[in-house]
Design a protein around this motif. Structure first.
Motif, PDB file in Angstrom:
ATOM      1  N   TYR A  48      -2.903   5.366   7.518  1.00  0.00           N
ATOM      2  CA  TYR A  48      -2.703   5.448   8.799  1.00  0.00           C
ATOM      3  C   TYR A  48      -1.677   6.775   9.075  1.00  0.00           C
ATOM      4  O   TYR A  48      -1.446   7.172  10.121  1.00  0.00           O
ATOM      5  N   THR A  49      -0.858   7.086   7.888  1.00  0.00           N
ATOM      6  CA  THR A  49       0.035   8.001   7.748  1.00  0.00           C
ATOM      7  C   THR A  49      -0.642   9.430   8.198  1.00  0.00           C
ATOM      8  O   THR A  49      -0.343  10.320   8.922  1.00  0.00           O
ATOM      9  N   GLU A  77       0.069  -0.254   0.454  1.00  0.00           N
ATOM     10  CA  GLU A  77       0.744   1.324   0.137  1.00  0.00           C
ATOM     11  C   GLU A  77      -0.393   2.173   0.559  1.00  0.00           C
ATOM     12  O   GLU A  77      -0.316   3.054   1.386  1.00  0.00           O
ATOM     13  N   HIS A 124       0.773  -0.148  14.184  1.00  0.00           N
ATOM     14  CA  HIS A 124       0.071   0.027  12.700  1.00  0.00           C
ATOM     15  C   HIS A 124       0.885   0.772  11.762  1.00  0.00           C
ATOM     16  O   HIS A 124       1.193   0.283  10.597  1.00  0.00           O
ATOM     17  N   LEU A 125       1.688   1.938  11.985  1.00  0.00           N
ATOM     18  CA  LEU A 125       2.572   2.643  11.236  1.00  0.00           C
ATOM     19  C   LEU A 125       3.727   1.481  10.742  1.00  0.00           C
ATOM     20  O   LEU A 125       4.100   1.429   9.625  1.00  0.00           O
ATOM     21  N   SER A 126       4.330   0.781  11.746  1.00  0.00           N
ATOM     22  CA  SER A 126       5.298  -0.074  11.433  1.00  0.00           C
ATOM     23  C   SER A 126       5.096  -1.276  10.727  1.00  0.00           C
ATOM     24  O   SER A 126       5.663  -1.626   9.686  1.00  0.00           O
ATOM     25  N   ALA A 173       4.326  -2.837   3.166  1.00  0.00           N
ATOM     26  CA  ALA A 173       4.597  -2.008   1.934  1.00  0.00           C
ATOM     27  C   ALA A 173       5.913  -2.068   1.326  1.00  0.00           C
ATOM     28  O   ALA A 173       6.195  -2.367   0.052  1.00  0.00           O
ATOM     29  N   HIS A 226       2.251  -1.685   8.595  1.00  0.00           N
ATOM     30  CA  HIS A 226       1.874  -1.376   7.499  1.00  0.00           C
ATOM     31  C   HIS A 226       3.346  -1.104   6.395  1.00  0.00           C
ATOM     32  O   HIS A 226       3.304  -1.103   5.108  1.00  0.00           O
ATOM     33  N   LEU A 227       4.165  -0.137   7.167  1.00  0.00           N
ATOM     34  CA  LEU A 227       5.388   0.257   6.502  1.00  0.00           C
ATOM     35  C   LEU A 227       6.259  -1.241   5.971  1.00  0.00           C
ATOM     36  O   LEU A 227       6.569  -1.208   4.809  1.00  0.00           O
ATOM     37  N   GLU A 234      -3.087   1.600   2.565  1.00  0.00           N
ATOM     38  CA  GLU A 234      -3.289   1.513   3.985  1.00  0.00           C
ATOM     39  C   GLU A 234      -2.140   2.201   4.638  1.00  0.00           C
ATOM     40  O   GLU A 234      -2.662   2.934   5.693  1.00  0.00           O
ATOM     41  N   LEU A 235      -1.222   2.044   4.378  1.00  0.00           N
ATOM     42  CA  LEU A 235       0.203   2.830   5.026  1.00  0.00           C
ATOM     43  C   LEU A 235      -0.276   4.294   4.952  1.00  0.00           C
ATOM     44  O   LEU A 235      -0.188   4.885   5.927  1.00  0.00           O
ATOM     45  N   ILE A 280       7.439   5.558   1.557  1.00  0.00           N
ATOM     46  CA  ILE A 280       8.141   4.467   2.280  1.00  0.00           C
ATOM     47  C   ILE A 280       9.574   5.299   2.742  1.00  0.00           C
ATOM     48  O   ILE A 280      10.117   4.882   3.837  1.00  0.00           O
TER      49      ILE A 280
END
Length: 388
Positions: free
Chosen positions: A138-139, A132, A115-117, A123, A119-120, A134-135, A80
């Protein structure tokens, strides 16, 4: 462990209690440790309801594998913290970094950014138990430390650092932290689920197939229902709690199933990918989607419209209607950029069809194909799972 496996199966306490034939209070007391003398019979019922095979019933009282791993909390915090360095993304605003990264990864919209933003944010706020993990997934999909193009974009358009080597170290640290979370999720998933999933796609026994359609795991049901009788598929469309199941059924169903899917907005994205979509159902689906673009099902409608716009196998009048309806400056967009993606998709589809029509020789007339069903490129990180 009981709570972890219940959440893995996407069940709440009441659903599991009903399947096991016990009270919801019993499930709650077991998960919180307030049950002083849990009965083996009760644990056995819960184990069988979760379809955990030969797992010892008393193992349901063990600590969750995710909660007991001392590496997980530091890895999540590090992931994060590192991702916060990336340029902030807000829908409707231009970002050179996200635009260039999306193009480099082959996306016509800002799918990686959203998606990144998203899920961030989930989290950071701990909005659900798997945020976390799922983040991390995608990372690993979008940030490859061995991809020269990604590193160059990080160097040129982010605040990570002015040198490629700095971007490489940052990207390596990010993916290392994501891998800790991803491996924990992979190893904690019940092995029984994979066995049931394989059986759902192979068994020819109608009785066993019906049993698999009643599985507590939606991934198993989503593979079993498309092979079930038409009546059972329609029932799944109307009553199954999982959107994944509705998507799978609508994507493979025949005409009657397709007609039933028209009344289920959660099934529209799957229906739009059905290779046997009839012209009449296609027209009705487009009517429903266009009407829903300004309502509470706008996101589902947008995804469906995007899928339809990329299908070169649909009747040309239907494609022309999509184009004339949405390809104009005053058409409202929805969050996620789905209408914009559909505009780009229908332009490309019509261009390709017109180009094919200009090539009159047989060797220049390739068969039409369902673009959205082409195999996606294998994610770079899946090479670690490859067998020798």
């Amino acid at each position: 462990m009981l709570q972890h496996l219940r959440e893995t199966a996407h069940l709440n306490q009441r659903d599991l209690a009903q399947r096991a034939g016990v009270s919801q209070e019993t499930v709650s007391q077991l998960e919180t440790g307030k049950s002083a003398r849990p009965r083996l019979e009760t644990l056995t019922k819960l184990r069988d309801a979760l379809e955990l095979g030969d797992m010892r019933a008393e193992d349901l009282l063990d600590p969750s594998p995710l909660a007991s791993d001392p590496e997980l909390a530091p890895a999540a915090a590090r992931l994060i913290t590192l991702l916060k360095v990336l340029p902030a993304y807000r829908y409707g605003t231009f970002s050179k970094f996200w635009t260039e990264l999306s193009r480099h990864l082959g996306y016509q919209d800002l799918y990686p950014a959203s998606h990144l933003s998203g899920h961030l944010e989930a989290a950071i706020g701990a909005t659900h138990s798997t945020a976390e993990i799922e983040l991390a997934a995608y990372t690993l999909m979008f940030l490859d430390p061995d991809d020269a193009g990604t590193l160059q974009i990080l160097t040129d358009h982010s605040s990570i650092g002015p040198e490629r080597q700095v971007a490489y170290r940052w990207c390596r640290d990010v993916t290392d932290a994501a891998w800790v979370l991803h491996r924990a999720a992979m190893t904690s998933y019940p092995e029984q689920v994979g066995q049931l999933y394989g059986e759902a796609g192979e068994t020819t026994d109608p009785k066993r197939l019906r049993e698999l359609c009643g599985s507590v795991y939606d991934i198993v049901r989503s593979r079993a229902f498309p092979r079930a009788a038409m009546e059972e598929q329609i029932t799944a469309l109307r009553s199954d709690p999982s959107d994944e199941v509705r998507h799978a059924v609508a994507k493979s169903g025949d005409t009657e199933v397709q007609r039933a899917a028209l009344d289920v907005p959660a099934a529209w994205p799957g229906l739009s990918l059905n290779p046997g979509l009839t012209p009449a159902v296609g027209e009705q689906l487009l009517d429903a989607v266009l009407d829903a673009l300004t309502g509470r099902h706008a996101t589902l409608a947008g995804k469906t419209l995007h899928n339809l716009s990329e299908r070169a196998d649909l009747p040309r009048p239907l494609l022309d209607r999509i184009s004339s309806t949405i390809d104009r400056d005053d058409y409202p967009d929805i969050e996620g950029g789905w209408v914009t993606s559909a505009v780009l998709g229908i332009r490309n589809t019509l261009h390709d069809l017109d180009h094919q029509a200009d090539d009159t020789t047989p060797e220049h007339q390739p068969g039409l194909r369902l673009v959205t069903d082409e195999p996606a490129p294998t994610a770079w990180w899946r090479r670690f799972f490859a067998r020798p």
